[in-house]
Design a protein around this motif. Structure first.
Motif, mmCIF file in Angstrom:
data_model
loop_
_atom_site.group_PDB
_atom_site.id
_atom_site.type_symbol
_atom_site.label_atom_id
_atom_site.label_comp_id
_atom_site.label_asym_id
_atom_site.label_seq_id
_atom_site.Cartn_x
_atom_site.Cartn_y
_atom_site.Cartn_z
ATOM 1 N N LEU A 1 -72.477 4.718 -108.208
ATOM 2 C CA LEU A 1 -71.125 4.447 -108.702
ATOM 3 C C LEU A 1 -70.897 5.053 -110.081
ATOM 4 O O LEU A 1 -69.807 5.557 -110.366
ATOM 5 N N THR A 2 -71.916 5.021 -110.930
ATOM 6 C CA THR A 2 -71.793 5.639 -112.252
ATOM 7 C C THR A 2 -71.579 7.141 -112.112
ATOM 8 O O THR A 2 -70.727 7.731 -112.789
ATOM 9 N N TYR A 3 -72.333 7.761 -111.224
ATOM 10 C CA TYR A 3 -72.191 9.203 -110.992
ATOM 11 C C TYR A 3 -70.808 9.521 -110.441
ATOM 12 O O TYR A 3 -70.134 10.430 -110.919
ATOM 13 N N ARG A 4 -70.392 8.751 -109.462
ATOM 14 C CA ARG A 4 -69.100 9.011 -108.815
ATOM 15 C C ARG A 4 -67.935 8.846 -109.793
ATOM 16 O O ARG A 4 -66.994 9.640 -109.797
ATOM 17 N N ALA B 1 -79.024 15.050 -110.430
ATOM 18 C CA ALA B 1 -77.581 15.246 -110.626
ATOM 19 C C ALA B 1 -77.062 16.405 -109.788
ATOM 20 O O ALA B 1 -75.998 16.321 -109.170
ATOM 21 N N VAL B 2 -77.823 17.490 -109.731
ATOM 22 C CA VAL B 2 -77.426 18.659 -108.950
ATOM 23 C C VAL B 2 -77.414 18.322 -107.452
ATOM 24 O O VAL B 2 -76.479 18.662 -106.731
ATOM 25 N N ILE B 3 -78.443 17.630 -106.994
ATOM 26 C CA ILE B 3 -78.533 17.285 -105.573
ATOM 27 C C ILE B 3 -77.438 16.304 -105.186
ATOM 28 O O ILE B 3 -76.828 16.436 -104.112
ATOM 29 N N LEU B 4 -77.151 15.319 -106.045
ATOM 30 C CA LEU B 4 -76.078 14.368 -105.738
ATOM 31 C C LEU B 4 -74.728 15.073 -105.624
ATOM 32 O O LEU B 4 -73.913 14.730 -104.761
ATOM 33 N N HIS B 5 -74.493 16.058 -106.478
ATOM 34 C CA HIS B 5 -73.233 16.804 -106.394
ATOM 35 C C HIS B 5 -73.157 17.580 -105.079
ATOM 36 O O HIS B 5 -72.131 17.595 -104.409
ATOM 37 N N ARG B 6 -74.257 18.225 -104.710
ATOM 38 C CA ARG B 6 -74.272 19.008 -103.466
ATOM 39 C C ARG B 6 -74.086 18.095 -102.263
ATOM 40 O O ARG B 6 -73.364 18.431 -101.326
ATOM 41 N N THR C 1 -86.961 8.002 -113.476
ATOM 42 C CA THR C 1 -88.135 7.204 -113.809
ATOM 43 C C THR C 1 -88.576 6.362 -112.616
ATOM 44 O O THR C 1 -89.769 6.274 -112.312
ATOM 45 N N VAL C 2 -87.624 5.752 -111.932
ATOM 46 C CA VAL C 2 -87.937 4.952 -110.745
ATOM 47 C C VAL C 2 -88.544 5.837 -109.662
ATOM 48 O O VAL C 2 -89.525 5.468 -109.012
ATOM 49 N N MET D 1 -76.355 7.218 -102.093
ATOM 50 C CA MET D 1 -77.400 6.223 -102.162
ATOM 51 C C MET D 1 -78.514 6.490 -101.158
ATOM 52 O O MET D 1 -79.432 5.699 -101.048
ATOM 53 N N THR D 2 -78.456 7.567 -100.419
ATOM 54 C CA THR D 2 -79.509 7.861 -99.460
ATOM 55 C C THR D 2 -80.751 8.426 -100.132
ATOM 56 O O THR D 2 -81.799 8.484 -99.518
ATOM 57 N N MET D 3 -80.648 8.828 -101.382
ATOM 58 C CA MET D 3 -81.785 9.392 -102.100
ATOM 59 C C MET D 3 -82.625 8.262 -102.692
ATOM 60 O O MET D 3 -82.087 7.331 -103.281
ATOM 61 N N PRO D 4 -83.960 8.318 -102.534
ATOM 62 C CA PRO D 4 -84.815 7.292 -103.132
ATOM 63 C C PRO D 4 -84.673 7.281 -104.651
ATOM 64 O O PRO D 4 -84.601 8.322 -105.287
ATOM 65 N N GLY D 5 -84.596 6.084 -105.227
ATOM 66 C CA GLY D 5 -84.435 5.939 -106.666
ATOM 67 C C GLY D 5 -82.994 5.833 -107.100
ATOM 68 O O GLY D 5 -82.707 5.406 -108.209
ATOM 69 N N VAL D 6 -82.070 6.226 -106.242
ATOM 70 C CA VAL D 6 -80.649 6.163 -106.563
ATOM 71 C C VAL D 6 -80.064 4.962 -105.843
ATOM 72 O O VAL D 6 -79.966 4.949 -104.616
ATOM 73 N N GLY D 7 -79.694 3.957 -106.613
ATOM 74 C CA GLY D 7 -79.115 2.752 -106.045
ATOM 75 C C GLY D 7 -77.613 2.730 -106.198
ATOM 76 O O GLY D 7 -76.974 3.739 -106.526
#
Length: 127
Positions: free
Chosen positions: A12-15, A105-110, A69-70, A1-7
């Protein structure tokens, strides 16, 4: 959640969709798994690049597209948003949104694998 736009909902959906980050040998393999890569139809000399493949989890793909989009429309400027804006000028807003969703998606995984925090000021270095 530290990335802007990712709440919280996107995180939780990604995880829950990825579940185990170790099943991907590379972070770059998350994008095609989610279905955010162009489809290809090849036969002989014909090579047609189509829309996204839509493979994988529908809810995760929708959440990532919403986060992209956000990020494109609101919030502060980061290197990722600048990259998306430049891509939107060249290729169009919809393609840029899908490309930004894949990159998120790639950055969240990393971030998940390394345990690091998103750096909004510094672009990643390619080695």
């Amino acid at each position: 959640m530290t990335m802007p736009g990712v709440g919280a909902v996107v995180a939780l959906t990604y995880r829950s969709a990825v579940d185990d980050p170790a099943r991907f040998t590379s972070s770059k393999r998350v994008g095609p798994w989610v279905g955010l890569t162009p489809s290809r139809n090849q036969s002989g000399e014909r090579d047609v690049s189509g829309g996204i493949t839509k493979a994988g989890d529908v809810n995760l793909r929708q959440a990532l597209c919403q986060a992209a989009t956000v990020m494109m429309n609101r919030g502060r400027s980061t290197w990722l948003r600048t990259w998306g804006a430049q891509l939107a000028k060249r290729r169009g807003r919809k393609r840029a949104m899908v490309a930004l969703a894949r990159r998120i998606a790639v950055i969240l995984h990393r971030i998940w694998v390394d345990g690091t925090v998103f750096q909004p000021d510094a672009a990643p270095t390619t080695a």
